[in-house]
Design a protein around this motif. Structure first.
Motif, mmCIF file in Angstrom:
data_model
loop_
_atom_site.group_PDB
_atom_site.id
_atom_site.type_symbol
_atom_site.label_atom_id
_atom_site.label_comp_id
_atom_site.label_asym_id
_atom_site.label_seq_id
_atom_site.Cartn_x
_atom_site.Cartn_y
_atom_site.Cartn_z
ATOM 1 N N PHE A 1 -8.324 -8.351 -1.572
ATOM 2 C CA PHE A 1 -9.566 -7.980 -0.884
ATOM 3 C C PHE A 1 -9.930 -6.520 -1.179
ATOM 4 O O PHE A 1 -11.099 -6.198 -1.410
ATOM 5 C CB PHE A 1 -9.425 -8.220 0.623
ATOM 6 N N GLU A 2 -8.918 -5.658 -1.192
ATOM 7 C CA GLU A 2 -9.144 -4.237 -1.492
ATOM 8 C C GLU A 2 -9.731 -4.082 -2.908
ATOM 9 O O GLU A 2 -10.616 -3.259 -3.140
ATOM 10 C CB GLU A 2 -7.830 -3.458 -1.382
ATOM 11 N N TRP B 1 0.832 -1.212 0.000
ATOM 12 C CA TRP B 1 0.000 0.000 0.000
ATOM 13 C C TRP B 1 0.863 1.258 0.000
ATOM 14 O O TRP B 1 0.426 2.301 -0.480
ATOM 15 C CB TRP B 1 -0.972 0.002 1.181
ATOM 16 N N TRP C 1 -13.275 -5.033 -2.872
ATOM 17 C CA TRP C 1 -13.976 -3.905 -2.218
ATOM 18 C C TRP C 1 -14.311 -2.817 -3.242
ATOM 19 O O TRP C 1 -15.395 -2.259 -3.237
ATOM 20 C CB TRP C 1 -13.059 -3.360 -1.120
ATOM 21 N N HIS C 2 -13.352 -2.521 -4.125
ATOM 22 C CA HIS C 2 -13.539 -1.464 -5.117
ATOM 23 C C HIS C 2 -14.201 -1.969 -6.408
ATOM 24 O O HIS C 2 -14.297 -1.217 -7.376
ATOM 25 C CB HIS C 2 -12.198 -0.795 -5.445
ATOM 26 N N LEU D 1 -4.456 -7.193 -0.454
ATOM 27 C CA LEU D 1 -4.631 -6.281 -1.596
ATOM 28 C C LEU D 1 -5.741 -6.782 -2.533
ATOM 29 O O LEU D 1 -6.496 -5.978 -3.074
ATOM 30 C CB LEU D 1 -3.317 -6.137 -2.369
ATOM 31 N N LEU E 1 -12.454 0.375 5.048
ATOM 32 C CA LEU E 1 -11.697 -0.655 4.332
ATOM 33 C C LEU E 1 -10.515 -1.138 5.174
ATOM 34 O O LEU E 1 -10.256 -2.343 5.277
ATOM 35 C CB LEU E 1 -11.206 -0.102 2.982
#
Lengths: 105, 138
Positions: free
Chosen positions: B70-71, A42, B74-75, B68, A71
Motif C-alpha cells: 500500500f505504501e 519499516w 501511495w508513492h 508495505l 500515510l
C-alpha cells in the motif's frame, strides 16, 4: 512517522489482545501480527534510510512529516479494514450466520 | 521500490508449508500432557502445534507485505497496469529495484523470520516450564 504510528498501533492492539486473552473471539491477534510485521519491515527501511542520510534522517521537512503521518494513519485504517473483513468472513461468534439463517420453530 | 515482494514470496512458501503441516496434524491426534496454568492450577493440556506457530509468521509476513505494498502504491511505485512496478520499465531503475530487493527486501524477510524464531523459542520454553512444574508437583 509511518513507522512510529504503526508501532503505536501494534502496541495498542497487543495490549487489547492481552486484555481479552485467552478467549480472543475478536481475532485481535491477527491485527497484532499484521502491525508488528509491518513495523519490523519499516524498521529495516528506516535503518537503510538512516545509513544513507545520517543524522538528517531525524530532521525531516514539515511537509514530508505531514505526508508520512497521513500515510501512517491510512496504513492503520487499511489494517483495521482488512481485520474487519477477516473477522466478518471467519465469523467466530457466528453472528453473521445466525443473522442470515432463521431457525424454524 | 519493490522490497515487499521478498517477504510476500516467503509468505507464499510458509503458507503452503503450514497448510501441509495442518493436514498432517489433523490425521494424528496431538498428545495430551500435564501442565501448570495460572495460579498454580494443574490440568491436562495440548501443546501448541508447530503449524499454528508457523501461522504467526504467515500473519506477520502477509500483513507486513500487504501494508508495505500500500505504501508503494501511495508513492506511485506500484501501478494497477502492466508492468505494475514503475521501475520495471526503465533498465537503470530496474537495476536499482533489484538491488533494493536484494538488500532491504531480504533484510526485511530475515528480520521478521528472526523475530518469529525468537517468539517460538520463548513460547517453547514457557510450555516446557509449565510441564516441568506440573511434573514436580505430582
Amino acid at each position: 512517522m509511518t513507522l512510529l504510528i504503526t508501532v503505536f498501533a501494534a502496541a495498542v492492539c497487543t495490549a487489547l489482545w492481552y486484555r481479552t486473552a485467552p478467549k480472543s473471539e475478536m481475532r485481535i491477534g491477527i491485527l497484532c501480527w499484521m502491525f508488528w510485521g509491518a513495523s519490523l519491515m519499516w524498521l529495516v527501511d528506516a535503518v537503510f534510510e538512516y545509513a544513507e542520510l545520517g543524522a538528517e534522517y531525524f530532521t525531516p521537512a514539515a511537509q514530508d512529516m505531514l505526508n508520512d503521518a497521513f500515510l501512517g494513519l491510512s496504513v492503520v485504517a487499511l489494517g483495521l479494514t482488512a481485520w474487519i473483513v477477516i473477522l466478518l468472513v471467519k465469523d467466530p461468534k457466528g453472528v453473521i450466520r445466525d443473522k442470515l439463517l432463521k431457525k424454524n420453530d | 521500490m519493490a522490497c515487499f515482494i521478498v517477504p510476500a514470496t516467503e509468505a507464499i512458501v510458509t503458507t503452503v508449508v503450514s497448510k501441509v503441516m495442518e493436514k498432517k496434524a489433523a490425521q494424528n491426534a496431538a498428545p495430551t500432557v500435564c501442565a501448570e496454568f495460572a495460579h498454580g492450577e494443574i490440568a491436562q493440556a495440548q501443546r501448541t502445534p508447530f503449524y499454528k506457530k508457523l501461522m504467526w509468521l504467515n500473519y506477520m509476513l502477509w500483513g507486513g507485505a500487504f501494508l508495505l505494498a500500500f505504501e508503494h502504491v501511495w508513492h506511485g511505485e506500484v501501478v494497477p497496469f502492466f508492468p505494475f512496478l514503475t521501475a520495471a520499465g526503465d533498465p537503470i531503475e530496474r537495476a536499482q529495484m533489484l538491488h533494493e530487493m536484494a538488500t532491504a527486501g531480504v533484510a526485511m524477510a530475515v528480520l521478521v523470520t528472526a523475530v518469529w524464531a525468537g517468539i517460538v523459542a520463548v513460547s517453547t520454553v514457557i510450555e516446557k516450564r509449565a510441564m516441568k512444574a506440573a511434573a514436580e508437583q505430582q
